[in-house]
Design a protein around this motif. Structure first.
Motif, mmCIF file in Angstrom:
data_model
loop_
_atom_site.group_PDB
_atom_site.id
_atom_site.type_symbol
_atom_site.label_atom_id
_atom_site.label_comp_id
_atom_site.label_asym_id
_atom_site.label_seq_id
_atom_site.Cartn_x
_atom_site.Cartn_y
_atom_site.Cartn_z
ATOM 1 N N LEU A 235 -0.534 -5.524 -1.463
ATOM 2 C CA LEU A 235 -1.145 -5.992 -2.714
ATOM 3 C C LEU A 235 -1.567 -7.452 -2.610
ATOM 4 O O LEU A 235 -2.650 -7.834 -3.058
ATOM 5 C CB LEU A 235 -0.166 -5.802 -3.877
ATOM 6 N N ASN A 236 -0.730 -8.273 -2.002
ATOM 7 C CA ASN A 236 -1.049 -9.695 -1.871
ATOM 8 C C ASN A 236 -2.217 -9.938 -0.919
ATOM 9 O O ASN A 236 -2.946 -10.923 -1.063
ATOM 10 C CB ASN A 236 0.178 -10.472 -1.387
ATOM 11 N N ASP A 237 -2.382 -9.050 0.054
ATOM 12 C CA ASP A 237 -3.423 -9.244 1.062
ATOM 13 C C ASP A 237 -4.798 -8.771 0.614
ATOM 14 O O ASP A 237 -5.798 -9.071 1.293
ATOM 15 C CB ASP A 237 -3.056 -8.502 2.354
ATOM 16 N N GLN A 238 -4.883 -8.024 -0.469
ATOM 17 C CA GLN A 238 -6.205 -7.551 -0.896
ATOM 18 C C GLN A 238 -7.076 -8.724 -1.305
ATOM 19 O O GLN A 238 -6.671 -9.589 -2.073
ATOM 20 C CB GLN A 238 -6.110 -6.559 -2.052
ATOM 21 N N LYS A 239 -8.293 -8.742 -0.796
ATOM 22 C CA LYS A 239 -9.221 -9.817 -1.116
ATOM 23 C C LYS A 239 -9.863 -9.577 -2.483
ATOM 24 O O LYS A 239 -9.829 -8.470 -3.026
ATOM 25 C CB LYS A 239 -10.289 -9.920 -0.034
ATOM 26 N N GLU A 240 -10.459 -10.612 -3.016
ATOM 27 C CA GLU A 240 -11.066 -10.516 -4.341
ATOM 28 C C GLU A 240 -12.192 -9.483 -4.374
ATOM 29 O O GLU A 240 -12.435 -8.858 -5.412
ATOM 30 C CB GLU A 240 -11.607 -11.888 -4.770
ATOM 31 N N ASP A 241 -12.856 -9.265 -3.228
ATOM 32 C CA ASP A 241 -13.952 -8.285 -3.197
ATOM 33 C C ASP A 241 -13.447 -6.851 -3.123
ATOM 34 O O ASP A 241 -14.234 -5.910 -3.118
ATOM 35 C CB ASP A 241 -14.909 -8.576 -2.041
ATOM 36 N N GLY A 242 -12.115 -6.664 -3.048
ATOM 37 C CA GLY A 242 -11.533 -5.323 -3.023
ATOM 38 C C GLY A 242 -11.159 -4.832 -1.649
ATOM 39 O O GLY A 242 -10.536 -3.776 -1.509
ATOM 40 N N SER A 243 -11.529 -5.556 -0.595
ATOM 41 C CA SER A 243 -11.263 -5.132 0.774
ATOM 42 C C SER A 243 -9.959 -5.738 1.292
ATOM 43 O O SER A 243 -9.308 -6.545 0.614
ATOM 44 C CB SER A 243 -12.413 -5.552 1.693
ATOM 45 N N TRP A 244 -9.615 -5.344 2.504
ATOM 46 C CA TRP A 244 -8.503 -5.965 3.232
ATOM 47 C C TRP A 244 -9.045 -6.492 4.561
ATOM 48 O O TRP A 244 -8.408 -6.359 5.602
ATOM 49 C CB TRP A 244 -7.391 -4.942 3.458
ATOM 50 N N SER A 245 -10.205 -7.125 4.509
ATOM 51 C CA SER A 245 -10.856 -7.648 5.709
ATOM 52 C C SER A 245 -10.326 -9.048 5.991
ATOM 53 O O SER A 245 -10.902 -10.048 5.564
ATOM 54 C CB SER A 245 -12.375 -7.671 5.518
ATOM 55 N N LEU A 246 -9.234 -9.104 6.727
ATOM 56 C CA LEU A 246 -8.553 -10.370 6.988
ATOM 57 C C LEU A 246 -8.684 -10.828 8.429
ATOM 58 O O LEU A 246 -8.446 -11.997 8.735
ATOM 59 C CB LEU A 246 -7.066 -10.230 6.649
ATOM 60 N N ASN A 247 -9.040 -9.915 9.316
ATOM 61 C CA ASN A 247 -9.101 -10.185 10.746
ATOM 62 C C ASN A 247 -10.508 -9.883 11.252
ATOM 63 O O ASN A 247 -11.382 -9.495 10.476
ATOM 64 C CB ASN A 247 -8.066 -9.319 11.466
ATOM 65 N N PRO A 248 -10.754 -10.053 12.545
ATOM 66 C CA PRO A 248 -12.076 -9.696 13.082
ATOM 67 C C PRO A 248 -12.447 -8.257 12.711
ATOM 68 O O PRO A 248 -11.574 -7.381 12.635
ATOM 69 C CB PRO A 248 -11.887 -9.858 14.597
ATOM 70 N N PRO A 249 -13.736 -7.999 12.463
ATOM 71 C CA PRO A 249 -14.176 -6.684 11.971
ATOM 72 C C PRO A 249 -13.676 -5.499 12.780
ATOM 73 O O PRO A 249 -13.295 -4.471 12.217
ATOM 74 C CB PRO A 249 -15.700 -6.791 12.026
ATOM 75 N N ASP A 250 -13.656 -5.627 14.121
ATOM 76 C CA ASP A 250 -13.244 -4.478 14.917
ATOM 77 C C ASP A 250 -11.747 -4.207 14.797
ATOM 78 O O ASP A 250 -11.265 -3.129 15.144
ATOM 79 C CB ASP A 250 -13.621 -4.668 16.383
ATOM 80 N N TRP A 251 -10.994 -5.167 14.264
ATOM 81 C CA TRP A 251 -9.552 -4.996 14.094
ATOM 82 C C TRP A 251 -9.230 -4.400 12.731
ATOM 83 O O TRP A 251 -8.303 -3.613 12.587
ATOM 84 C CB TRP A 251 -8.846 -6.344 14.277
ATOM 85 N N ASP A 252 -10.003 -4.759 11.724
ATOM 86 C CA ASP A 252 -9.744 -4.309 10.351
ATOM 87 C C ASP A 252 -10.687 -3.205 9.910
ATOM 88 O O ASP A 252 -10.904 -2.994 8.722
ATOM 89 C CB ASP A 252 -9.861 -5.491 9.380
ATOM 90 N N VAL A 253 -11.241 -2.471 10.865
ATOM 91 C CA VAL A 253 -12.283 -1.498 10.564
ATOM 92 C C VAL A 253 -11.795 -0.387 9.635
ATOM 93 O O VAL A 253 -12.579 0.166 8.853
ATOM 94 C CB VAL A 253 -12.864 -0.936 11.882
ATOM 95 N N HIS A 254 -10.504 -0.049 9.663
ATOM 96 C CA HIS A 254 -9.955 0.994 8.784
ATOM 97 C C HIS A 254 -8.965 0.421 7.775
ATOM 98 O O HIS A 254 -8.180 1.172 7.193
ATOM 99 C CB HIS A 254 -9.247 2.068 9.615
#
Length: 351
Positions: A235-254
């Motif tokens: 819950l804390n890691d969710q970004k304001e845009d609704g995603s969990w894109s915290l790392n390089p794209p190929d790492w957070d792809v799912h």
């Protein structure tokens, strides 16, 4: 493909000056229908006569993540999504024949394409688990016993050489196979997960590995260790845009799918309001990833639609409750990576 402001305004009655709840429900249902029509059309356009599926529409496109790694990924996700919504595969018998043709006498499945070395233990594990699950959904048994593929990793400690995001592969295999997981495998996996779990409940400091831990414990019918801490960090890691894109794209792809699974499957009632809000934000972000061709990219405006992204985003919308699967699905726990699992139901792949 999300509800546009123009559409909403078109439904505002001039006299009353407001949108009725029925109007909004109609808009939502219409949007859901269009999403699924687009997805089905995308699969039809990527279907090949031999039962396989291309990862995307451009002929030169080699896929992303799972579809780039293995040519078995796209047909597997096509099977899962079609059966989730009660659709017939474009060339169902040919798809069955494709999976059967990928298995060799050693029990392992080998993809005919993909950037991964199909002789490596990781590739054999991924392709075998995916194929066994897909064939089970299709009502067909493999030609050879695939158990040797799994047993290889537990004769010693070779399973620890695999990435941390593979832990639930073993539970998924035994959920789909006609044998239960023996205690010595479960004991090793539990100990391995405990050794790698930190104070915030995470595994490997990444939501993907953490998802697979939660997925593993859900499939064996046990409480997920440190679930409250795990959910708190998600819950804390969710970004304001609704995603969990915290790392390089190929790492957070799912990452969005992984996070939604954790929230839905192990989140407590005390966090119900927070989880509902997280679902809403995630849903809005996922909808931005659908393209004009009906498929999905992994991120908004991020390149060609990919069957890998189609599975994880459509499954995420199912997890959010936005898309409804067909009723009466059995063995729902083996569909993909758990988007159909009932959080109130106990699953058990153990002896």
């Amino acid at each position: 493909m999300s509800i546009s402001r123009r559409k909403v305004l078109q439904l505002i009655p001039v006299v009353t000056g407001g949108v009725t709840m029925g109007d909004l429900e109609f808009l939502a249902l219409d949007n859901q229908r269009k999403i699924l029509e687009g997805v089905r059309s995308f699969f039809q356009k990527t279907a090949n006569h031999d039962g396989t599926f291309s990862p995307g529409l451009p002929k030169s496109y080699e896929g992303n993540s799972d579809t780039k790694f293995s040519g078995i990924a796209a047909p597997t996700y096509a099977v899962v999504i079609h059966k989730t919504f009660g659709w017939e595969l474009p060339y169902e018998q040919e798809t069955i024949n494709f999976f059967l043709s990928c298995q060799k006498e050693d029990g392992a499945f080998y993809a005919p394409s993909g950037e991964g070395d199909m002789e490596t233990p990781l590739a054999k594990l991924y392709n075998t688990v995916q194929s066994v699950a897909a064939l089970k959904i299709l009502g067909v048994a493999p030609k050879y016993d695939p158990m040797p593929v799994i047993e290889y990793f537990f004769k010693g400690g070779d399973f620890q050489e695999l990435p941390l995001y593979t832990t639930s592969f073993f539970a998924l295999f035994f959920s789909a196979w006609n044998e239960k997981m023996p205690p010595h495998i479960d004991n090793k996996m539990r100990r391995y997960l405990r050794e790698n779990q930190t104070e915030d409940g995470y595994i490997g400091n990444h939501v993907a590995s953490t998802f697979h831990a939660a997925h593993y414990f859900r499939l064996i019918g046990e409480e997920t260790p440190m679930a409250e801490e795990m959910v708190g960090r998600v819950l804390n890691d969710q970004k304001e845009d609704g995603s969990w894109s915290l790392n390089p794209p190929d790492w957070d792809v799912h990452a969005v799918f992984d996070a939604l699974f954790i929230l839905k499957q192990v989140g407590s009632n005390q966090r119900k309001k927070e989880i509902k809000q997280a679902f809403r934000k995630a849903k809005n972000w996922i909808l931005k990833c659908q393209n004009e061709d009906g498929g999905f990219s992994h991120y908004p405006n991020s390149g060609p639609s990919d069957i890998d992204a189609v599975y994880f985003h459509v499954a995420g919308l199912v997890e959010c409750g936005y898309l409804k699967p067909q009723k009466g699905i059995v063995n729902e726990e083996i569909y993909g990576w758990g988007h159909l699992m009932d959080p109130d139901k106990t699953y058990n792949c153990l002896i």
